[in-house]
Structures are given as C-alpha cells and as structure tokens.
Design an enzyme around this catalytic site. Sequence first.
Site, PDB file in Angstrom:
ATOM      1  N   ARG A 173      -2.869   8.299  14.593  1.00  0.00           N
ATOM      2  CA  ARG A 173      -1.831   7.766  13.682  1.00  0.00           C
ATOM      3  C   ARG A 173      -0.494   8.483  13.804  1.00  0.00           C
ATOM      4  O   ARG A 173       0.518   7.981  13.318  1.00  0.00           O
ATOM      5  CB  ARG A 173      -2.315   7.838  12.231  1.00  0.00           C
ATOM      6  CG  ARG A 173      -2.482   9.270  11.763  1.00  0.00           C
ATOM      7  CD  ARG A 173      -2.783   9.339  10.309  1.00  0.00           C
ATOM      8  NE  ARG A 173      -3.102  10.698   9.894  1.00  0.00           N
ATOM      9  CZ  ARG A 173      -3.261  11.075   8.651  1.00  0.00           C
ATOM     10  NH1 ARG A 173      -3.159  10.180   7.683  1.00  0.00           N
ATOM     11  NH2 ARG A 173      -3.548  12.309   8.352  1.00  0.00           N
ATOM     12  N   ARG A 200      15.674   5.307  -9.661  1.00  0.00           N
ATOM     13  CA  ARG A 200      15.456   4.440  -8.497  1.00  0.00           C
ATOM     14  C   ARG A 200      16.050   3.043  -8.642  1.00  0.00           C
ATOM     15  O   ARG A 200      16.024   2.268  -7.692  1.00  0.00           O
ATOM     16  CB  ARG A 200      13.959   4.367  -8.185  1.00  0.00           C
ATOM     17  CG  ARG A 200      13.329   5.708  -7.865  1.00  0.00           C
ATOM     18  CD  ARG A 200      13.999   6.409  -6.692  1.00  0.00           C
ATOM     19  NE  ARG A 200      13.410   7.726  -6.433  1.00  0.00           N
ATOM     20  CZ  ARG A 200      13.762   8.508  -5.428  1.00  0.00           C
ATOM     21  NH1 ARG A 200      14.714   8.141  -4.595  1.00  0.00           N
ATOM     22  NH2 ARG A 200      13.192   9.686  -5.260  1.00  0.00           N
TER      23      ARG A 200
END
Length: 275
Positions: A173, A200
């Site tokens: 990965r 955010r």
Amino acid sequence: MGHCVVAAAEEILDKKFQVLDRGFVRLVDYMGSDDRIVQAARVSYGDGTKTLRQDEGLINYLLRNGHTSPFEQVVLTFHAKMPIFVARQWVRHRSARLNEVSGRYSLMPDEFYSPAFEYIAEQSEDNKQGRSAKPMETSRAKMVLDVIRRVHSFSYDGYKELLDAKTARELARIVLPLSLYTEWYWQIDLHNLFHFLKLRLDKHAQKEIRAYAKVLRDMGAKVCPIAFKSFDKYVLGGLSFSEDEVGGLRRMLKGEKHGLVGKEGKRFELKIKGA
Ligand SMILES: Cc1cc2nc3c(=O)[nH]c(=O)nc-3n(C[C@H](O)[C@H](O)[C@H](O)COP(=O)(O)OP(=O)(O)OC[C@H]3O[C@@H](n4cnc5c(N)ncnc54)[C@H](O)[C@@H]3O)c2cc1C
C-alpha cells in the site's frame, strides 16, 4: 424522557449522501436531540419541561455564554468515505472517536479522487495555503486531470504488481497516493462537532474538507435543528475581535476613523465588511 427520536433524523438514517466524486457521509446513529440539551441543562437548576420558545431561548443562552457541556450530551455516529488527504485533516480533531478501514488487512479498492473542473485552480497569490477562487481554464484543467489520472493508474498497477508478487498488503500500500479513498466510522459529540464545523466550514479550510463539513452540518441539523440554528447565529455568523480591533470599533461608533494601520487595518476592514 427516554430515547430521543427525531423524525427528520430517522428519515436520513443510513442514507448515503454523496460528497466529491466517490465519497459519502451516512448518519449511522444519534443519541439525544435538542430535548436532551435542555434536559441536561435544566438538571443544573432542577427545572422541568418548558415551552419550545423557552427551550430555544435556553439553547441560545447556553451557546452564547460558552456553557457547552449540555451539548456534549448529544452524540452522532457517521460513516464517511473520503480521500486520504481529507482524512489527514479530519483526523486532527482529537475529540472524536474513529475506526478506519485497515490497508494492512484489506485490499484497497481502485478508488481515487479526481477533482471536478470547478475544483481545479492555480495556487492562490494571497494565500500560501490555498488555491485561487477562479477555476483554471478548461484546456489546462484537462491537462491537470490527465496527469492526476495517469498517476492513479500507474500507482495502482504498482500496488497490484506488488500484491501479485505476494508482498504483504501493509507494504504494497505504500505506493498508493493521498488521493486514494479511505473510510471510517466517526463518532463525535455536538459540542466538538460545532468546533470541527467552525474550523472546517471556514473559507480558509480546504475546499474538499469543506464539502464534507457542509454535509455533516446539514445532517446534524436534522438531529438538533434548534441547536444548529443557534450555532449558525452565534458561532458561524458571529465574529471575534482583538483588543485593538474593539478599540477601532469604539472609535468608529464615535464617528472617528478606526485608527488601525497597515495589514492590521486592512484585515479589520475586510472583517467588518464580511469579505
Ligand atoms: C485552515 C486550517 C489550517 C490548518 N493548517 C495546519 C497545518 O498547516 N499544520 C498542522 O499540523 N495542522 C494544521 N491545522 C490543524 C489545526 O492546527 C488543528 O490541529 C485542528 O484544526 C484541530 O483543532 P483542535 O485541536 O482545536 O481540535 P480537537 O483536537 O478536536 O480538540 C478540541 C479542543 O480540545 C482541546 N484539546 C484537545 N487536545 C488537547 C491537548 N492535547 N492539549 C490541550 N488541549 C487539547 C483544545 O481546546 C481543542 O481546541 C489546520 C487547521 C485548519 C482549520
């Protein structure tokens, strides 16, 4: 009393709301509602149930005055899928609990984030941490997308090649880029969700995480409509000022110039103009 069941929240429970090209957010579960916030707050005073208007007034009072612990009595669990670079920003919010898919255990699917044309822009000239508000013209944006997609294929081919050679998944990965999608269960209480959303949803946050924050906000508002109305009014719609800026405001109220100079003066003017 007992479990809080909110019809509007029940309606969206378990439904996936798409974010970006392959991501989503799903409300898995909720505990509490506006009622729980007021019940928890009234335990302080041994007070019973009041009218809706009084409940709204109480919630506004709590939020305005930073009496945040009753909001922690509401807990929301989401299932979300997002690119790894979004997850890295999201995970900085330590006040949540999460469980993420394991790339050591699972095969990572061939799912990468490719930005939509309107998300592709040049580096901003006045914000080192962001992109220009103006999208790139189509021909250059196409080139950007071509490069992004080519790198996706190249790295996923490498991943498969490593797996075919029986390399451990936890090692294979490492060739996958930040645009790969990951997913997790994320649980947070309402007080900390407000904190997350304040940061955010802000225009300084990266556009991609803002897209998730908008969906989280709308889902949360199904569970606690009054608390979110209050959050919009007192937190999102509010402003904070430094001591010098308060001085500037006071001078303006007296009909004088604000007196702040240089960058500080410019920042102050932009702030009060809402720019
Ligand atoms: C626009 C933007 C740009 C950013 N840029 C960067 C960057 O360049 N590099 C970078 O590393 N990060 C960056 N961040 C991440 C930022 O610094 C915070 O880590 C992130 O927003 C989480 O905020 P928080 O710590 O308040 O939230 P949480 O971790 O959810 O914490 C909530 C609150 O709990 C308290 N708290 C939690 N843990 C502790 C602790 N250990 N000690 C004391 N108090 C604690 C604090 O009061 C905190 O505000 C950025 C964030 C934003 C919104």
